[in-house]
Scaffold this motif. Sequence first.
Motif, PDB file in Angstrom:
ATOM      1  N   SER A   1       0.830  -1.208   0.000  1.00 41.32           N
ATOM      2  CA  SER A   1       0.000   0.000   0.000  1.00 41.32           C
ATOM      3  C   SER A   1       0.861   1.254   0.000  1.00 41.32           C
ATOM      4  CB  SER A   1      -0.926  -0.001   1.224  1.00 41.32           C
ATOM      5  OG  SER A   1      -1.826  -1.087   1.185  1.00 41.32           O
ATOM      6  N   ALA A   2       1.988   1.209   0.702  1.00 38.32           N
ATOM      7  CA  ALA A   2       2.883   2.364   0.744  1.00 38.32           C
ATOM      8  C   ALA A   2       3.414   2.686  -0.647  1.00 38.32           C
ATOM      9  CB  ALA A   2       4.034   2.102   1.702  1.00 38.32           C
ATOM     10  N   ALA A   3       3.772   1.645  -1.404  1.00 37.54           N
ATOM     11  CA  ALA A   3       4.278   1.871  -2.760  1.00 37.54           C
ATOM     12  C   ALA A   3       3.208   2.486  -3.652  1.00 37.54           C
ATOM     13  CB  ALA A   3       4.773   0.555  -3.354  1.00 37.54           C
ATOM     14  N   MET A   4       1.959   2.083  -3.477  1.00 40.44           N
ATOM     15  CA  MET A   4       0.888   2.650  -4.295  1.00 40.44           C
ATOM     16  C   MET A   4       0.667   4.123  -3.966  1.00 40.44           C
ATOM     17  SD  MET A   4       0.039   0.220  -6.296  1.00 40.44           S
ATOM     18  CE  MET A   4      -1.595   0.471  -6.979  1.00 40.44           C
ATOM     19  N   VAL A   5       0.779   4.479  -2.703  1.00 36.33           N
ATOM     20  CA  VAL A   5       0.642   5.892  -2.330  1.00 36.33           C
ATOM     21  C   VAL A   5       1.805   6.699  -2.887  1.00 36.33           C
ATOM     22  CG1 VAL A   5       0.575   7.509  -0.391  1.00 36.33           C
ATOM     23  CG2 VAL A   5      -0.735   5.382  -0.283  1.00 36.33           C
ATOM     24  N   VAL A   6       3.020   6.133  -2.802  1.00 35.23           N
ATOM     25  CA  VAL A   6       4.187   6.822  -3.381  1.00 35.23           C
ATOM     26  C   VAL A   6       3.996   7.012  -4.877  1.00 35.23           C
ATOM     27  CG1 VAL A   6       6.639   6.576  -3.902  1.00 35.23           C
ATOM     28  CG2 VAL A   6       5.795   6.052  -1.610  1.00 35.23           C
ATOM     29  N   LEU A   7       3.493   5.995  -5.559  1.00 34.84           N
ATOM     30  CA  LEU A   7       3.233   6.093  -6.992  1.00 34.84           C
ATOM     31  C   LEU A   7       2.197   7.175  -7.283  1.00 34.84           C
ATOM     32  CD1 LEU A   7       3.826   4.883  -9.786  1.00 34.84           C
ATOM     33  CD2 LEU A   7       2.016   3.209  -9.364  1.00 34.84           C
ATOM     34  N   ALA A   8       1.161   7.257  -6.437  1.00 34.79           N
ATOM     35  CA  ALA A   8       0.131   8.280  -6.622  1.00 34.79           C
ATOM     36  C   ALA A   8       0.699   9.680  -6.420  1.00 34.79           C
ATOM     37  CB  ALA A   8      -1.022   8.028  -5.656  1.00 34.79           C
ATOM     38  N   VAL A   9       1.518   9.863  -5.398  1.00 35.11           N
ATOM     39  CA  VAL A   9       2.129  11.181  -5.146  1.00 35.11           C
ATOM     40  C   VAL A   9       3.061  11.550  -6.290  1.00 35.11           C
ATOM     41  CG1 VAL A   9       3.681  12.446  -3.622  1.00 35.11           C
ATOM     42  CG2 VAL A   9       1.895  10.991  -2.651  1.00 35.11           C
ATOM     43  N   MET A  10       3.858  10.592  -6.749  1.00 32.45           N
ATOM     44  CA  MET A  10       4.752  10.848  -7.875  1.00 32.45           C
ATOM     45  C   MET A  10       3.960  11.285  -9.101  1.00 32.45           C
ATOM     46  SD  MET A  10       7.601   8.259  -9.555  1.00 32.45           S
ATOM     47  CE  MET A  10       6.407   7.241 -10.446  1.00 32.45           C
TER      48      MET A  10
ATOM     49  N   TYR B   1       7.122  18.762 -21.855  1.00 34.79           N
ATOM     50  CA  TYR B   1       6.458  18.796 -20.556  1.00 34.79           C
ATOM     51  C   TYR B   1       5.061  18.193 -20.642  1.00 34.79           C
ATOM     52  CZ  TYR B   1      10.016  21.464 -18.073  1.00 34.79           C
ATOM     53  OH  TYR B   1      11.168  21.844 -17.449  1.00 34.79           O
ATOM     54  N   SER B   2       4.432  18.332 -21.805  1.00 34.99           N
ATOM     55  CA  SER B   2       3.133  17.688 -22.004  1.00 34.99           C
ATOM     56  C   SER B   2       3.258  16.174 -21.888  1.00 34.99           C
ATOM     57  CB  SER B   2       2.581  18.069 -23.380  1.00 34.99           C
ATOM     58  OG  SER B   2       1.486  17.256 -23.726  1.00 34.99           O
ATOM     59  N   THR B   3       4.298  15.608 -22.491  1.00 32.23           N
ATOM     60  CA  THR B   3       4.520  14.165 -22.384  1.00 32.23           C
ATOM     61  C   THR B   3       4.707  13.739 -20.935  1.00 32.23           C
ATOM     62  OG1 THR B   3       5.522  14.059 -24.573  1.00 32.23           O
ATOM     63  CG2 THR B   3       6.049  12.278 -23.058  1.00 32.23           C
ATOM     64  N   ILE B   4       5.480  14.510 -20.195  1.00 34.40           N
ATOM     65  CA  ILE B   4       5.693  14.194 -18.782  1.00 34.40           C
ATOM     66  C   ILE B   4       4.361  14.150 -18.047  1.00 34.40           C
ATOM     67  CG2 ILE B   4       6.744  15.027 -16.643  1.00 34.40           C
ATOM     68  CD1 ILE B   4       8.981  16.245 -18.391  1.00 34.40           C
ATOM     69  N   GLY B   5       3.504  15.139 -18.307  1.00 36.74           N
ATOM     70  CA  GLY B   5       2.206  15.186 -17.646  1.00 36.74           C
ATOM     71  C   GLY B   5       1.295  14.046 -18.046  1.00 36.74           C
ATOM     72  N   GLN B   6       1.282  13.703 -19.341  1.00 33.06           N
ATOM     73  CA  GLN B   6       0.420  12.608 -19.792  1.00 33.06           C
ATOM     74  C   GLN B   6       0.908  11.264 -19.263  1.00 33.06           C
ATOM     75  OE1 GLN B   6      -2.545  13.326 -21.428  1.00 33.06           O
ATOM     76  NE2 GLN B   6      -1.792  15.350 -20.827  1.00 33.06           N
ATOM     77  N   LEU B   7       2.216  11.114 -19.138  1.00 32.77           N
ATOM     78  CA  LEU B   7       2.728   9.910 -18.478  1.00 32.77           C
ATOM     79  C   LEU B   7       2.319   9.888 -17.011  1.00 32.77           C
ATOM     80  CD1 LEU B   7       6.236   9.899 -20.138  1.00 32.77           C
ATOM     81  CD2 LEU B   7       4.587   8.048 -20.315  1.00 32.77           C
ATOM     82  N   GLY B   8       2.183  11.081 -16.421  1.00 31.24           N
ATOM     83  CA  GLY B   8       1.664  11.160 -15.063  1.00 31.24           C
ATOM     84  C   GLY B   8       0.253  10.605 -14.963  1.00 31.24           C
ATOM     85  N   TYR B   9      -0.572  10.850 -15.985  1.00 30.91           N
ATOM     86  CA  TYR B   9      -1.907  10.234 -16.017  1.00 30.91           C
ATOM     87  C   TYR B   9      -1.805   8.711 -16.019  1.00 30.91           C
ATOM     88  CZ  TYR B   9      -4.954  14.309 -16.752  1.00 30.91           C
ATOM     89  OH  TYR B   9      -5.679  15.461 -16.585  1.00 30.91           O
ATOM     90  N   MET B  10      -0.870   8.183 -16.809  1.00 33.59           N
ATOM     91  CA  MET B  10      -0.717   6.723 -16.873  1.00 33.59           C
ATOM     92  C   MET B  10      -0.290   6.156 -15.528  1.00 33.59           C
ATOM     93  SD  MET B  10       1.270   6.493 -20.534  1.00 33.59           S
ATOM     94  CE  MET B  10       0.938   7.769 -21.754  1.00 33.59           C
ATOM     95  N   THR B  11       0.715   6.764 -14.909  1.00 38.11           N
ATOM     96  CA  THR B  11       1.146   6.263 -13.604  1.00 38.11           C
ATOM     97  C   THR B  11       0.068   6.498 -12.552  1.00 38.11           C
ATOM     98  OG1 THR B  11       2.308   8.361 -13.229  1.00 38.11           O
ATOM     99  CG2 THR B  11       3.607   6.530 -14.081  1.00 38.11           C
ATOM    100  N   GLY B  12      -0.742   7.557 -12.723  1.00 39.68           N
ATOM    101  CA  GLY B  12      -1.860   7.770 -11.817  1.00 39.68           C
ATOM    102  C   GLY B  12      -2.879   6.651 -11.921  1.00 39.68           C
ATOM    103  N   ALA B  13      -3.180   6.219 -13.152  1.00 41.88           N
ATOM    104  CA  ALA B  13      -4.107   5.099 -13.323  1.00 41.88           C
ATOM    105  C   ALA B  13      -3.552   3.830 -12.695  1.00 41.88           C
ATOM    106  CB  ALA B  13      -4.376   4.884 -14.811  1.00 41.88           C
ATOM    107  N   LEU B  14      -2.254   3.620 -12.826  1.00 42.25           N
ATOM    108  CA  LEU B  14      -1.629   2.447 -12.208  1.00 42.25           C
ATOM    109  C   LEU B  14      -1.658   2.548 -10.691  1.00 42.25           C
ATOM    110  CD1 LEU B  14       1.387   2.218 -14.655  1.00 42.25           C
ATOM    111  CD2 LEU B  14      -0.515   0.599 -14.520  1.00 42.25           C
ATOM    112  N   ALA B  15      -1.538   3.779 -10.162  1.00 37.27           N
ATOM    113  CA  ALA B  15      -1.556   3.970  -8.713  1.00 37.27           C
ATOM    114  C   ALA B  15      -2.913   3.630  -8.113  1.00 37.27           C
ATOM    115  CB  ALA B  15      -1.178   5.413  -8.368  1.00 37.27           C
ATOM    116  N   VAL B  16      -3.967   3.683  -8.921  1.00 39.85           N
ATOM    117  CA  VAL B  16      -5.296   3.306  -8.416  1.00 39.85           C
ATOM    118  C   VAL B  16      -5.691   1.922  -8.915  1.00 39.85           C
ATOM    119  CG1 VAL B  16      -6.053   5.681  -8.159  1.00 39.85           C
ATOM    120  CG2 VAL B  16      -6.455   4.519 -10.329  1.00 39.85           C
ATOM    121  N   GLY B  17      -4.702   1.166  -9.433  1.00 39.66           N
ATOM    122  CA  GLY B  17      -4.913  -0.241  -9.734  1.00 39.66           C
ATOM    123  C   GLY B  17      -5.615  -0.548 -11.032  1.00 39.66           C
ATOM    124  N   ASP B  18      -5.662   0.391 -11.975  1.00 40.71           N
ATOM    125  CA  ASP B  18      -6.351   0.144 -13.244  1.00 40.71           C
ATOM    126  C   ASP B  18      -5.346   0.207 -14.387  1.00 40.71           C
ATOM    127  OD1 ASP B  18      -8.021  -0.028 -15.442  1.00 40.71           O
ATOM    128  OD2 ASP B  18      -9.594   1.204 -14.545  1.00 40.71           O
TER     129      ASP B  18
END
Length: 664
Positions: free
Chosen positions: A273-282, A306-323
């Motif tokens: 769970s800690a890793a998922m929260v870290v992933l979400a914060v990142m 910078y747009s690419t960085i942000g859109q990759l943030g969406y991808m890692t955000g989806a992974l942080a919530v398990g989808d």
Amino acid sequence: MTTTTLAVLVPLLPFLGAAAGLLLGRTAPGFVRPLAVLPSLAALALAAVVAVHQGGNAAVDAATELTPTGSVPVELALHIDGFAALVAVLVGFVATCVQIYSTGYLRDDPRYPSYAALVSLFTSAMLLVVYSGDLIVLLVGWEVMGICSYFLVGHYWETPEARAASIKAFLVTKLGDVPFLIGLFALATDAGSFRITKVLDTVAHGGLHHPTLIALLLLAGVAGKSAQFPLHTWLPDAMAGPTPVSALIHAATMVAAGAYFVARLLPVFEASSAAMVVLAVMAAVTMAGSGLAALAQDDIKRVLAYSTIGQLGYMTGALAVGDRGAAVFHLLSHGAFKALLFLAAGVVIHATGTNSLAAMSRMGNLRARVPDAFWTMTVALLALAAIPPFSGFFSKESVLGAAEHAATGDTAHIPGAAGWIVLVAGLLAALLTAAYATRLWLLAFHGKGVEAPDHGRQPVTMNAVLWVLAVPSLALGGLAYRVLPDWFDGRDLTPTLTTSVLGTGVALVGVVVTYGAWRQTTAFAAGAPLGAVAAHPEGDAGLVEAEAIASHTPAYGDVASASDPADPGRLLLGPLHRHAATGFHLDAVYGALFVRPVLAAADLVRFLDREVVDTYVRGAGTLPRLLGAAVRRAQTGNLQTYVSALLAGTVVLTVAVLLVATGA
């Protein structure tokens, strides 16, 4: 042929094309372009056939042991599920488009043969990552991509910016790869195998002894490769490379590898769970920070970076919530419209003679000059801003919908805090994304900049590729969200009403506010003189890039500064603009915390080596040297001297013996 055989050929063909291109580039230049395009095209066709055969059914697995290791075996393994099948199609599609586009964009570049071969090798390495079922084999592709990015970003090695950018990209990604490698070994130790299927089976049975440590070590490598906070600083500087390289790195290779790796091993991260929260914060910091930075950039390619960085943030955000379905859906959608954005920017560079660091404040009257780039980039920017019915809307909403489910506790094993973090950051990023996309469109195509020299019509291959990429940017999302669940985990990707209204609403607010700020700043700056225009000589876009980067100036005239008063980003960000324009000084922080101490330590080591170690070595050699000098003086070469010395020695010895005998 079987599906396994076809899958082996997918990464092998671009590799063989790269080898042949390097061998024949100078001796048979007529084969360079076919060797660049045909292997990628064939790999795309085979990847599509593999995807049809896989069809979203059970994963295709095959393995053979490479060599006995005495402990954990290393196997040449394939693991092709729905995720791998579709991502491989994306890689082949974008790589083929980039190779075709490059035949026109770099047609006069003397280093085109090596460039095309490296692009093919880059493609092969990413396909190896996608299809690999063994973590060590995956690591090979992972590292080969790092080497290829070093050479391709530094393609214009004559310029200090390109050299510095290539070194920075290599070192920053290697900084993440060291803990990543340790994490892979720790994971294989717990699982007893590098095979992905066996690792996931171990996780399912609770066999990981240190899940949090392993997940965090792996995340370091993911942050470096996918340019996520805090290891994202290399990606904007990598714009010093040729524009098609930027399209390849940002859309389908390198940065996509990190998000894809987490998607493939998501259960490993969900075990902590800690890793998922870290992933979400990142992901949250990445989305928000990159959006603010993009809104302050004057260089069109840095905005897209910078747009690419942000859109990759969406991808890692989806992974942080398990989808992972939503994450890979956005990876596919983003790959199409981001490749289109970079290649359309390349058409602008080719048409106007601006450099690869093209200042938007200096652009003007481009809509009529480059109609193909204008219309296709408009489509891509609408997809980027997630305006319905463009593809980015559906994939972004799948991410926000997954975050909403996690925030409300509907997703098992996912901390609610991770859901709220991703949801709030995702909505803020939607506002910022629409704002900087609108700003880019207004400044690039409707600005009051300079009438740059006309370098003629672009090659047909360049414009044709733009329209090919415009099709998935427009239509992929509306079709994919209905079909993809069958290829992925079966989780519904349909946009939810709440997040759709919120996400689209804040995006429209970003568009309207940015347009209003642009109108206000344009009116304010209407009377400001722009200065004189100096025409740049005709030439190929790639060569113009190199010359302009070297001079630190746009390739046509010194006519406006990056602080153009007609820039709406300056008005919107206010005092934050200065900090956002420099990426919030993160490079300066790293310089103070890491670079300067390392350089100081190197100076200390050099001092100790020169003043202490060398002094000791020199001192140790002094005595033998003096003895040698004394002995050398005795060697006169005079026979009488030697006989006299012999007699004298004999006398001395005789006297000594007599004295001893007398004493006895």
